[in-house]
Design an enzyme around this catalytic site. Structure first.
Site, mmCIF file in Angstrom:
data_model
loop_
_atom_site.group_PDB
_atom_site.id
_atom_site.type_symbol
_atom_site.label_atom_id
_atom_site.label_comp_id
_atom_site.label_asym_id
_atom_site.label_seq_id
_atom_site.Cartn_x
_atom_site.Cartn_y
_atom_site.Cartn_z
ATOM 1 N N HIS A 150 5.738 85.533 25.254
ATOM 2 C CA HIS A 150 5.675 85.425 23.654
ATOM 3 C C HIS A 150 6.717 86.345 23.166
ATOM 4 C CE1 HIS A 150 3.970 85.848 19.859
ATOM 5 N NE2 HIS A 150 4.358 84.650 19.775
ATOM 6 N N GLU A 210 10.359 85.765 23.432
ATOM 7 C CA GLU A 210 10.460 84.488 22.604
ATOM 8 C C GLU A 210 11.148 85.210 21.164
ATOM 9 O OE1 GLU A 210 8.507 81.691 19.568
ATOM 10 O OE2 GLU A 210 7.251 81.538 21.474
ATOM 11 N N HIS A 211 10.364 86.064 20.677
ATOM 12 C CA HIS A 211 10.644 86.519 19.594
ATOM 13 C C HIS A 211 12.053 87.265 19.627
ATOM 14 C CE1 HIS A 211 7.115 86.382 16.611
ATOM 15 N NE2 HIS A 211 6.619 86.080 17.725
ATOM 16 N N GLU A 219 0.992 89.192 14.263
ATOM 17 C CA GLU A 219 0.581 87.937 14.322
ATOM 18 C C GLU A 219 -0.671 87.644 15.089
ATOM 19 O OE1 GLU A 219 2.363 84.064 16.969
ATOM 20 O OE2 GLU A 219 3.822 85.590 16.562
#
Length: 449
Positions: free
Chosen positions: A73, A76-77, A153
């Protein structure tokens, strides 16, 4: 786009028909493989001059190395931080300037990036996406900034949401040995330690054409897409670090696992129970089809499903019920029941009522009229599903990235339609066993005292 956390994960019944639907007839699909190993899938839909361009990497959170939870993840950022030729954030700006949209998402089994643009802008987005497949440019500042973004997040989506915390704890209890028990976003203490080198190692090992699927859906011709794919993705060398996705398996569950999460922030308590359940497998989807129909029977409709009729309308002990199951998964997935109590009903009494409904269903079996109604509804949704080009691209992408084939996707609707009540009941008796379940209560702190 980010994966869902918390209570929403257990309330996907409204999405189940989309998963059920598949396609009404065989889609106009063409498949190719580039010399470097990249799979190319083209789905023709000429009703509007738009195109969806997606790249799916067959790498997800469940493929991370121990101690690096959240790296899939995190990367992905970081993929939006730019390349030597594209400045940080500019890819999204360029797509938006063309009237398009873009995003990305990470799950346990795959990571995907997509753009939706006018059909004549396909070459542009393919050039941009292929560029960041092998030219990602990361600075220490980028990594420091984005690491704080993912920590924020987690604060927002998980740590500040009691329902998300319960989901996380239940997954950890459900999967004692398999990495599905580790959250996609990662454990905080490991996320805090992720470095630039961790990201680069993960990127260089896994972001390669021989570990990716290109899906282009919309107003395109297969030969034109293939020519563009050869031009932009073809020159990228394959990775020699791609290995078979062999994961640890679960030991037999010998006793029911139970959790109570008490938190003063809880405004709406509920009870949720999840069971391990079979996934869709290449050439073998009958078991998953029966489980899909079982989920629809038990919780697919707020008005007519077994749980809703019994708990919400007859006994009036619940204000909401839901059943969720999604068979698109590399490894065994979950089948989950949720019930929200009516005023004055304790979670203990609600759970007993839910147990009674399940026991009665296992004894009485499938209502033939309800079964026929659900099949008709599924068939109608197969037609409606054809109207969403991005949905088609997503459906093929998540299936192929999870080990299924184009033929499996196209066979799925007929397999679901062929499910019999006896097959549904066989799966119900196999799966709905409390000794093999995880039961969770979410409650306000004072209610647990």
């Amino acid at each position: 786009m980010r994966p869902e956390f918390g209570f929403k994960m257990w309330c996907r019944a409204a999405l189940a028909l989309v998963v059920l639907a598949g396609t009404a007839v065989a889609d106009t699909v063409s498949t190719f493989k580039l010399d470097n190993g990249m799979d190319v899938v083209v789905i023709e839909d000429h009703r509007a001059p738009v195109v969806v361009h997606m790249v799916w990497y067959k790498i997800g959170a469940a493929d991370e190395s121990p101690g690096h939870s959240g790296i899939a993840h995190f990367l992905e950022h970081l993929m939006f931080q730019g390349t030597k030729d594209v400045a940080p954030g500019d890819l999204s700006k360029i797509v938006a300037a063309q009237g398009g949209s873009d995003n990305a998402f990470t799950t346990q089994d795959y990571t995907a990036y997509f753009q939706r643009v006018a059909a004549d802008r396909l070459e542009l987005v393919m050039k941009l996406e292929s560029d960041r497949m092998h030219n990602l440019n990361l600075t220490e500042k980028d990594v420091t900034t984005e690491r704080q973004v993912i920590l924020d997040e987690r604060n927002e989506r998980t740590d500040s949401d009691p329902g998300a915390l319960l989901t996380e704890q239940m997954s950890a209890a459900q999967y004692l040995n398999h990495p599905y028990g580790i959250p996609v976003i990662g454990w905080r203490h490991e996320m805090e330690q992720l470095t630039r080198q961790d990201a680069l190692d993960f990127y260089q090992a896994n972001y390669a054409p021989n570990n990716a699927i290109l899906i282009v859906a919309g107003d395109v011709k297969p030969d034109d897409v293939l020519a563009l794919a050869k031009k932009y993705y073809g020159p990228i060398p394959p990775s020699d670090k791609i290995h078979p996705r062999v994961r640890p398996t679960e030991p037999p569950q010998l006793a029911e696992r139970r959790l109570v999460l008490s938190d003063p922030r809880v405004a709406q308590p509920y009870v949720v129970r999840s069971y391990l359940a079979a996934e869709r497998n290449p050439g073998d989807q009958k078991e998953a089809a029966a489980l899909t129909m079982l989920a629809q029977l038990l919780g697919g409709s707020r008005a007519t499903s077994v749980m809703a009729k019994a708990l919400e309308f007859d006994q009036k002990v619940a204000t909401y019920t839901s059943v969720s199951y999604d068979g698109v998964s590399m490894d065994p997935t979950t089948f989950a029941l949720v019930a929200v109590p009516a005023d004055g009903v304790s979670l203990g009494d609600l759970e007993k009522a839910m147990d009674g409904v399940v026991a009665k269903f296992l004894k009485d079996g499938v209502d033939p009229d309800e079964f026929a109604r659900i099949k008709a509804q599924v068939k109608a949704n197969q037609v409606y599903a054809q109207d969403n080009t991005q949905g088609l691209a997503h459906r093929y992408g998540m299936a192929l990235a999870s080990g299924l084939s184009v033929q499996d996707v196209q066979d799925w609707p007929a397999i679901v339609q062929a499910v019999t009540p006896d097959e549904v009941m066989a799966e119900a008796k196999k799966v709905l066993d409390r000794h093999h379940a995880v039961t969770g209560w979410l409650t306000a702190e004072e209610a647990a005292q």
